[in-house]
Each structure stands twice: as structure tokens, then as C-alpha cells.
Design a protein around this motif. Structure first.
Motif, mmCIF file in Angstrom:
data_model
loop_
_atom_site.group_PDB
_atom_site.id
_atom_site.type_symbol
_atom_site.label_atom_id
_atom_site.label_comp_id
_atom_site.label_asym_id
_atom_site.label_seq_id
_atom_site.Cartn_x
_atom_site.Cartn_y
_atom_site.Cartn_z
ATOM 1 N N PHE A 114 11.882 -0.944 7.046
ATOM 2 C CA PHE A 114 11.531 -2.024 5.632
ATOM 3 C C PHE A 114 12.081 -0.419 5.015
ATOM 4 C CE2 PHE A 114 8.647 -4.088 8.059
ATOM 5 C CZ PHE A 114 8.720 -4.781 7.741
ATOM 6 N N ASP A 115 13.038 -0.879 4.106
ATOM 7 C CA ASP A 115 13.904 0.066 3.120
ATOM 8 C C ASP A 115 12.693 -0.823 1.627
ATOM 9 O OD1 ASP A 115 15.429 0.843 5.020
ATOM 10 O OD2 ASP A 115 17.041 0.585 3.916
ATOM 11 N N LEU A 116 12.097 1.114 1.070
ATOM 12 C CA LEU A 116 10.881 0.961 0.126
ATOM 13 C C LEU A 116 11.937 1.799 -0.734
ATOM 14 C CD1 LEU A 116 7.484 1.128 1.571
ATOM 15 C CD2 LEU A 116 9.093 -0.470 1.313
ATOM 16 N N GLU A 155 0.716 -1.353 -0.009
ATOM 17 C CA GLU A 155 0.026 -0.147 -0.170
ATOM 18 C C GLU A 155 1.077 1.081 0.114
ATOM 19 O OE1 GLU A 155 -2.966 -0.353 3.057
ATOM 20 O OE2 GLU A 155 -3.565 -1.863 2.504
ATOM 21 N N ALA A 156 2.030 0.922 0.588
ATOM 22 C CA ALA A 156 3.470 2.400 0.715
ATOM 23 C C ALA A 156 3.803 2.437 -0.612
ATOM 24 C CB ALA A 156 3.838 2.123 2.217
ATOM 25 N N MET A 157 3.738 1.054 -0.960
ATOM 26 C CA MET A 157 4.339 1.609 -2.472
ATOM 27 C C MET A 157 3.523 2.631 -3.371
ATOM 28 S SD MET A 157 6.909 -1.824 -2.548
ATOM 29 C CE MET A 157 7.512 -2.620 -0.980
ATOM 30 N N VAL A 158 2.059 1.663 -3.708
ATOM 31 C CA VAL A 158 1.411 2.295 -4.401
ATOM 32 C C VAL A 158 1.367 3.330 -4.315
ATOM 33 C CG1 VAL A 158 -1.009 1.975 -4.805
ATOM 34 C CG2 VAL A 158 -0.383 0.026 -4.737
ATOM 35 N N LEU A 218 9.441 -7.044 -7.887
ATOM 36 C CA LEU A 218 11.214 -7.164 -8.263
ATOM 37 C C LEU A 218 11.674 -7.687 -7.281
ATOM 38 C CD1 LEU A 218 11.041 -3.848 -10.218
ATOM 39 C CD2 LEU A 218 9.977 -6.068 -10.953
ATOM 40 N N ASP A 219 11.804 -7.771 -6.424
ATOM 41 C CA ASP A 219 13.369 -8.375 -5.198
ATOM 42 C C ASP A 219 13.062 -9.987 -4.859
ATOM 43 O OD1 ASP A 219 10.490 -7.909 -4.158
ATOM 44 O OD2 ASP A 219 11.130 -8.169 -2.003
ATOM 45 N N VAL A 249 11.013 -3.723 -1.814
ATOM 46 C CA VAL A 249 11.665 -3.706 -0.737
ATOM 47 C C VAL A 249 12.988 -4.074 -0.615
ATOM 48 C CG1 VAL A 249 11.811 -4.776 1.796
ATOM 49 C CG2 VAL A 249 10.133 -4.694 0.861
ATOM 50 N N GLY A 250 14.275 -3.145 -0.248
ATOM 51 C CA GLY A 250 15.354 -3.677 -0.811
ATOM 52 C C GLY A 250 16.362 -2.862 0.609
ATOM 53 N N GLY A 251 17.181 -2.524 0.203
ATOM 54 C CA GLY A 251 18.440 -1.410 0.848
ATOM 55 C C GLY A 251 18.840 -2.948 1.781
#
Length: 281
Positions: A243-245, A31-34, A108-109, A136-138
Motif C-alpha cells: 500500500f502506497d500512502l 491509523e498509519a495515515m493519522v 480523497l481517493d 492510498v495511491g501510487g
């Protein structure tokens, strides 16, 4: 010779189907990504007509008014509910130049061939088409990573997916033939009463261990991990996890796009520029 695959494709499809009924209860990261992708799209003064929602989950990404949107997901139930197609991100079935916008949030992760997936995204985009992605990455999940390391005394094993950082994300976009790449990060902190809540969220959002050759934690390892996670708690007893987005933006090549200035094309030398400031060396 093909490279060995990192993620278990079949297990990923099964787990995505399994999480469908209660996905909304654990979807806060997507939801935060969208929301972040929608904000970035609002800043683009272009009208898009054909959009691909790649890794659509429950199809919460809303298409701009009047645009046609195709949905694609690795899970059959998500794809079917969205009226889309089932396909892995690195095995897309769409024609070259089919879309002028591709969006992807939260998948994509977990792609075996990420450079290949990005190359396919570039191919299905029309010239000067836009790609907006988030994952999610970093340095995500530092408390969980530390807890799992301390728990595995006898047989250290990878339990969490490798993370893509900002520099690597930008490099991958360029290698895929996408232009004007931009990568940035937004950090989301979530507080948990125990490791069980965090693991339940990860399972519920389809982010649990999908590595090939994975083995389950033993009871002893899980207990030690839970103790280590609780030991990192704040004074109120809750542990704050990060969480790093990672957000990425890039364009499909087009002759109309701005080009960087040619080397040596500046009209003012560095020496002259420095000479304008008192005290410059």
C-alpha cells in the motif's frame, strides 16, 4: 456539461454506515495515515484554533490542545458518532475561511470531483491556513491488480479504483489554488494468507469497489483470482501486498508567505558557478 461521476455516492454512504461496528478491526491504513499527519503537524511551529477533520471515520485524529475541531464524513453513522456533519468531500457545507487547518486521512481517493474538493478545502481555509492530507495511491495493490487481470478472461472490467500518484497529487494541489505544495509517499507492506483476508480488509475499511457500473465477480473469476494471488506468495505461503500512502501538505495563499525568487534574480551566473569547479565543462 457535467462530467460523468466515477464513484457511486449512494453506495459509498451505505457502505460507510455498514462498516461502523467493526471498522476498528480493519483501520490499520488510516491509523498509519493519522500517525503520519500528526508527525507532520508536530513539525509546524504554528498554533491552530479551528480544525476540520474531513472524512473523520471514527474520529481518531486528536486535535491539538485548546483547538476546536469540526468532524465531517460522507457516512451518516460516522458523522453522527463524531458529533459532526454528513457531507461529501466535494460538496462541503462550511463557510469560506472557517478553519485554519484541514486534515483528511483515507478518503480523497474516493471523491468524484477531487479538483473541486481541493478547491473547496482551499476556500474553507483562512489565508495561510494549512492542509494536511493522506490517501492510498501510487502503485498500491500490485498483487491484487495482477490477480484480477488474470482472472477476467472473457470480460475485463475495472475492479479497483484509479490511483493518484505523487506528481498528480502535487499538480492537483496547485490547480486548486493551494501554495507551497509537498507530496511524499510511505509504503506499507501487509502479508496475507489468502486473497480473502485482503478483500475482507478492503471491505472493512470502506475501500471496496465503488465504481459506477460495477458488476460482481463470478465464482470462476474469484477462484482464478485467488489462485493467482496465492501463486505470488512467499515461500511461507503468505502473499505480501503493498500500500502506497500518499501524504500531501499545502497552504492557503497569503501575502505573508515566502515567494520563489524571480527568474533572473540570481547574482551568480551558471557559467561562473561551473567555472569554480575543476574539470567543469
Amino acid at each position: 456539461m457535467t462530467s460523468p461521476e466515477i464513484f457511486d455516492r449512494a453506495a459509498r454512504r451505505r457502505r460507510r454506515d455498514r462498516i461502523v461496528p467493526r471498522y476498528a478491526e480493519h483501520a490499520f491504513l488510516r491509523e498509519a495515515m493519522v500517525e503520519g499527519l500528526a508527525e507532520r503537524l508536530d513539525s509546524v511551529s504554528r498554533r491552530f484554533t479551528d480544525i476540520l477533520d474531513l472524512g473523520c471515520f471514527d474520529a481518531t485524529f486528536a486535535s491539538p490542545t485548546g483547538a476546536r475541531i469540526a468532524r465531517c464524513d460522507a457516512g451518516s453513522l460516522f458523522a453522527r458518532a463524531a458529533g459532526g456533519v454528513q457531507a461529501d468531500e466535494d460538496r462541503l457545507p462550511f463557510a469560506d475561511g472557517a478553519f485554519d487547518l484541514v486534515v483528511s486521512a483515507g478518503v480523497l481517493d474516493q471523491v468524484n470531483d477531487l479538483p473541486g474538493a481541493l478547491t473547496l478545502i482551499q476556500r474553507v481555509l483562512r489565508p495561510d491556513g494549512l492542509f494536511l492530507g493522506a490517501f492510498v495511491g501510487g502503485t498500491s495493490l500490485p498483487k491484487l491488480r495482477a490477480a484480477l487481470r488474470s482472472a477476467q478472461i472473457d470480460r475485463p472490467t475495472a475492479r479497483l479504483h484509479p490511483a493518484i500518484d505523487l506528481v498528480s497529487a502535487g499538480d492537483l494541489l496547485g490547480r486548486a489554488g493551494l501554495t507551497l505544495p509537498v507530496a511524499d509517499v510511505e509504503t506499507l507492506s501487509v502479508r496475507y494468507a489468502s486473497i480473502d483476508g485482503l478483500l475482507a480488509d478492503m471491505r472493512g475499511m470502506g475501500a471496496s469497489n465503488l465504481l459506477t457500473g460495477r458488476t460482481p465477480l463470478t465464482r470462476g473469476e474469484l477462484a482464478r483470482a485467488a489462485d493467482a494471488f496465492s501463486a505470488a506468495a512467499d515461500p511461507d505461503g503468505r502473499t505480501t501486498e503493498r500500500f502506497d500512502l500518499i501524504f500531501v501538505t499545502a497552504w492557503s495563499p497569503s501575502p505573508d508567505q515566502p515567494k520563489p525568487a524571480a527568474r533572473g534574480s540570481g547574482r551568480i551566473s551558471l557559467a561562473d558557478a561551473l567555472g569554480r569547479f575543476p574539470g567543469a565543462a
